[in-house]
Design a protein around this motif. Structure first.
Motif, PDB file in Angstrom:
ATOM      1  N   GLU A 128       0.953  -1.682   0.056  1.00  0.00           N
ATOM      2  CA  GLU A 128       0.125  -0.144   0.242  1.00  0.00           C
ATOM      3  C   GLU A 128       1.030   1.215  -0.065  1.00  0.00           C
ATOM      4  N   ILE A 129       1.918   1.455  -1.279  1.00  0.00           N
ATOM      5  CA  ILE A 129       2.975   1.942  -0.831  1.00  0.00           C
ATOM      6  C   ILE A 129       3.518   2.029  -1.863  1.00  0.00           C
ATOM      7  N   TYR A 130       4.674   3.257  -2.055  1.00  0.00           N
ATOM      8  CA  TYR A 130       5.572   3.566  -3.262  1.00  0.00           C
ATOM      9  C   TYR A 130       6.788   2.455  -2.508  1.00  0.00           C
ATOM     10  N   GLY A 131       7.870   2.024  -2.008  1.00  0.00           N
ATOM     11  CA  GLY A 131       8.888   2.162  -1.353  1.00  0.00           C
ATOM     12  C   GLY A 131      10.204   2.128  -2.174  1.00  0.00           C
ATOM     13  N   LEU A 132      10.201   1.626  -3.280  1.00  0.00           N
ATOM     14  CA  LEU A 132      11.556   2.521  -4.093  1.00  0.00           C
ATOM     15  C   LEU A 132      11.580   3.634  -3.927  1.00  0.00           C
ATOM     16  N   THR A 133      11.240   4.388  -4.139  1.00  0.00           N
ATOM     17  CA  THR A 133      11.005   5.639  -4.570  1.00  0.00           C
ATOM     18  C   THR A 133      10.801   6.396  -3.315  1.00  0.00           C
ATOM     19  N   LYS A 134      10.626   6.081  -2.407  1.00  0.00           N
ATOM     20  CA  LYS A 134      10.530   6.775  -1.103  1.00  0.00           C
ATOM     21  C   LYS A 134       8.898   7.379  -0.219  1.00  0.00           C
ATOM     22  N   GLY A 135       8.375   6.561  -0.334  1.00  0.00           N
ATOM     23  CA  GLY A 135       7.044   6.505   0.048  1.00  0.00           C
ATOM     24  C   GLY A 135       6.083   6.908  -0.428  1.00  0.00           C
ATOM     25  N   GLN A 136       5.742   7.185  -1.544  1.00  0.00           N
ATOM     26  CA  GLN A 136       4.528   8.348  -1.975  1.00  0.00           C
ATOM     27  C   GLN A 136       3.193   6.938  -1.904  1.00  0.00           C
ATOM     28  N   TYR A 137       2.525   7.944  -2.045  1.00  0.00           N
ATOM     29  CA  TYR A 137       0.768   6.886  -1.905  1.00  0.00           C
ATOM     30  C   TYR A 137       1.107   5.853  -3.609  1.00  0.00           C
ATOM     31  N   SER A 138       0.478   4.363  -3.126  1.00  0.00           N
ATOM     32  CA  SER A 138       0.405   4.224  -4.715  1.00  0.00           C
ATOM     33  C   SER A 138      -1.084   4.104  -4.580  1.00  0.00           C
ATOM     34  N   PRO A 139      -1.679   2.957  -5.996  1.00  0.00           N
ATOM     35  CA  PRO A 139      -2.746   2.365  -5.906  1.00  0.00           C
ATOM     36  C   PRO A 139      -3.854   2.127  -4.810  1.00  0.00           C
ATOM     37  N   THR A 140      -2.952   1.353  -4.011  1.00  0.00           N
ATOM     38  CA  THR A 140      -3.746   0.854  -3.200  1.00  0.00           C
ATOM     39  C   THR A 140      -3.174   1.614  -1.470  1.00  0.00           C
ATOM     40  N   SER A 141      -3.272   2.422  -1.669  1.00  0.00           N
ATOM     41  CA  SER A 141      -3.006   3.065  -0.174  1.00  0.00           C
ATOM     42  C   SER A 141      -4.477   3.522   0.286  1.00  0.00           C
ATOM     43  N   ARG A 142      -4.651   3.356   1.480  1.00  0.00           N
ATOM     44  CA  ARG A 142      -5.805   4.137   1.529  1.00  0.00           C
ATOM     45  C   ARG A 142      -6.575   5.119   1.802  1.00  0.00           C
ATOM     46  N   GLU A 143      -7.533   6.139   1.809  1.00  0.00           N
ATOM     47  CA  GLU A 143      -8.231   7.302   2.275  1.00  0.00           C
ATOM     48  C   GLU A 143      -7.649   7.852   3.437  1.00  0.00           C
ATOM     49  N   GLY A 144      -7.043   8.573   3.325  1.00  0.00           N
ATOM     50  CA  GLY A 144      -6.510   9.293   4.347  1.00  0.00           C
ATOM     51  C   GLY A 144      -4.818   8.978   4.442  1.00  0.00           C
ATOM     52  N   THR A 145      -4.357   8.294   3.555  1.00  0.00           N
ATOM     53  CA  THR A 145      -2.736   8.031   3.918  1.00  0.00           C
ATOM     54  C   THR A 145      -1.663   9.273   3.563  1.00  0.00           C
ATOM     55  N   ARG A 146      -0.977   9.507   4.523  1.00  0.00           N
ATOM     56  CA  ARG A 146      -0.035  10.827   4.268  1.00  0.00           C
ATOM     57  C   ARG A 146       1.128  10.066   3.852  1.00  0.00           C
ATOM     58  N   SER A 147       1.558  11.297   2.860  1.00  0.00           N
ATOM     59  CA  SER A 147       3.110  10.133   2.123  1.00  0.00           C
ATOM     60  C   SER A 147       3.344  11.490   1.476  1.00  0.00           C
ATOM     61  N   PRO A 148       4.728  11.934   1.101  1.00  0.00           N
ATOM     62  CA  PRO A 148       5.143  12.805   0.039  1.00  0.00           C
ATOM     63  C   PRO A 148       4.363  13.454  -1.019  1.00  0.00           C
TER      64      PRO A 148
END
Length: 344
Positions: A128-148
Motif C-alpha cells: 500500500e505504498i511506493y517503497g522504492l521511490t521513498k514512500g509516495q502513496y500507491s494505487p492501493t493506499s488507503r484514503e487519508g494516507t499521508r505521504s510525500p
C-alpha cells in the motif's frame, strides 16, 4: 502449472550468492523464504523455472532465486512473461510485481495477462505504498494516507487487487500475507492451477507504511480476524465461534455467532472455490465488520492462452514443408548485380 518430472532440491538449492538488498525487517524476506521453501515441495527444476519482475522493491526477487530470471521494465513484466511462455511453454513462469508496478503503470499489462489466462503464477506484493521511490502513496493506499505526494492525506479510493483480478477475468485468485505459515500452501495451490494464478500477498513496508496490516496480519493476536478459506469447508473464524452467512433475500454476507460448533444451525455457508459470485463478495468485504478473507478465493480453470496459440500454429503449418530459401524467394523479389565499386 506445468507437467514436469519432479526433481529433488532443498531450500539451499534456490538461494543465490547475491546480497539481499531489502530494508531490515521488510516483509519481502519472509515471502522470499516462503517461495524458496515451496519450490522444493513442488519438485520444481531450477533449469526450467523463470522468475520475471518489473520495477520496485519486490522486483529484485529474481536476483535471489537460483533459477533463470528477468528484471524487466516498469509495469511490463506480464508482457515479457507472456513472450517467454509462448516461446517455451514448458517453462514454469513466476511473475513478481508490486501494487505500484502492477496496478499503476502496469495495470494494462496485468489485465491482459489475466484475461488471456497465460499459464503462470503471479505474485503481487501489496504494501500500500511506493517503497522504492521513498514512500509516495500507491494505487492501493488507503484514503487519508499521508505521504510525500499526499501531505494532507490521500483522497483516492484505493484499488482492490483481487477485485481487479476477478474483473479482468482471472480464473484463480488467492490472498496471503508475508509472515503467514500458510503462505506456502497458497503458493502450492496457485502452482497446481493450470492458467494465470493471481496471488495478492500483503507485505509490511517497515520504513514507509509500518504495521499497516497488523489488524489481521500481526504475528500474534490477529488470528481471530483472519478467515482462511478451504474448499468444501464452512467459512468459520475466531476459533470457530463466528462464521459467514448469506442473506438470500438481500444477497449480502453477514457475520453470525456459532454456538457449540453448530455451524449448520447458524447457516454458515460452505466455501466453493468455483463460485465466482461469492468470490467477488469475499474480496469486497469491508475489514472490521468482517474478517480478512485469505487463502484460495476462486479456482475454476479454463483452457490457457498458449494452448490456443500453439493450436493455431499447428493448423497454420499443417501439411507445409519448412523451407526458408523458398520463403525468401517467394512473392516479389529483386536481383541486384554489380559491386560497391561499380560507378553509379
Amino acid at each position: 502449472m506445468n507437467d514436469m518430472t519432479p526433481i529433488t532440491t532443498t531450500l539451499k538449492d534456490w538461494e543465490t550468492d547475491q546480497e539481499v538488498r531489502w530494508c531490515p525487517g521488510c516483509g519481502d524476506y519472509a515471502i522470499l523464504k516462503a517461495v524458496q521453501r515451496t519450490l522444493p515441495q513442488l519438485g520444481a527444476d531450477p533449469a526450467k523455472t523463470v522468475f520475471v519482475s518489473g520495477i520496485g522493491c519486490s522486483s529484485r526477487f529474481p536476483y535471489y532465486i537460483e533459477s533463470y530470471g528477468f528484471h524487466t521494465i516498469h509495469g511490463r513484466a506480464p508482457a515479457f512473461a507472456t513472450g517467454i511462455k509462448l516461446a517455451n511453454p514448458d517453462l514454469d513462469i513466476w511473475l513478481v510485481t508490486g501494487d505500484g508496478d502492477g496496478l499503476s503503470i502496469g495495470g494494462n499489462h496485468l489485465m491482459h495477462v489475466l484475461r488471456r489466462n497465460v499459464n503462470m503464477q503471479i505474485m503481487l506484493f501489496n504494501n500500500e505504498i511506493y517503497g522504492l521511490t521513498k514512500g509516495q502513496y500507491s494505487p492501493t493506499s488507503r484514503e487519508g494516507t499521508r505521504s510525500p505526494s499526499t501531505p494532507l492525506g490521500s483522497v483516492d479510493h484505493p484499488a482492490r487487487p483481487c477485485a481487479f483480478a476477478l474483473g479482468a477475468g482471472a480464473r484463480f485468485v488467492a490472498r496471503g500475507f508475508d509472515v503467514s505459515k500458510k503462505l506456502p500452501e497458497v503458493l502450492t495451490a496457485a502452482h497446481a492451477h493450470k492458467g494465470a494464478a493471481f496471488v495478492e500477498i500483503f507485505q509490511n513496508c517497515i520504513v514507509y507504511n509500518k504495521d499497516v496490516f497488523d489488524d489481521f496480519a500481526a504475528p500474534k493476536g490477529a488470528e481471530d480476524r483472519q478467515l482462511w478459506l478451504e474448499d468444501g469447508e464452512p467459512m468459520l473464524f475466531a476459533g470457530g465461534k463466528l462464521g459467514l452467512t448469506l442473506n438470500r433475500e438481500t444477497l449480502r454476507l453477514g457475520v453470525v455467532d456459532v454456538v457449540d460448533g453448530d455451524w449448520e444451525g447458524a447457516k454458515v455457508i460452505v466455501h466453493d472455490v468455483t463460485n465466482r459470485t461469492i468470490a467477488h463478495m469475499l474480496v469486497e468485504m469491508p475489514f472490521g465488520p468482517f474478517p480478512m478473507a485469505l487463502g484460495v478465493l476462486y479456482d475454476d480453470p479454463t483452457p490457457t492462452f498458449e494452448e490456443g496459440v500453439i493450436a493455431d500454429r499447428e493448423r497454420a503449418i499443417a501439411g507445409k514443408e519448412p523451407n526458408l530459401s523458398r520463403l525468401l524467394a517467394s512473392g516479389q523479389t529483386w536481383t541486384v548485380d554489380g559491386t560497391a565499386q561499380d560507378p553509379v
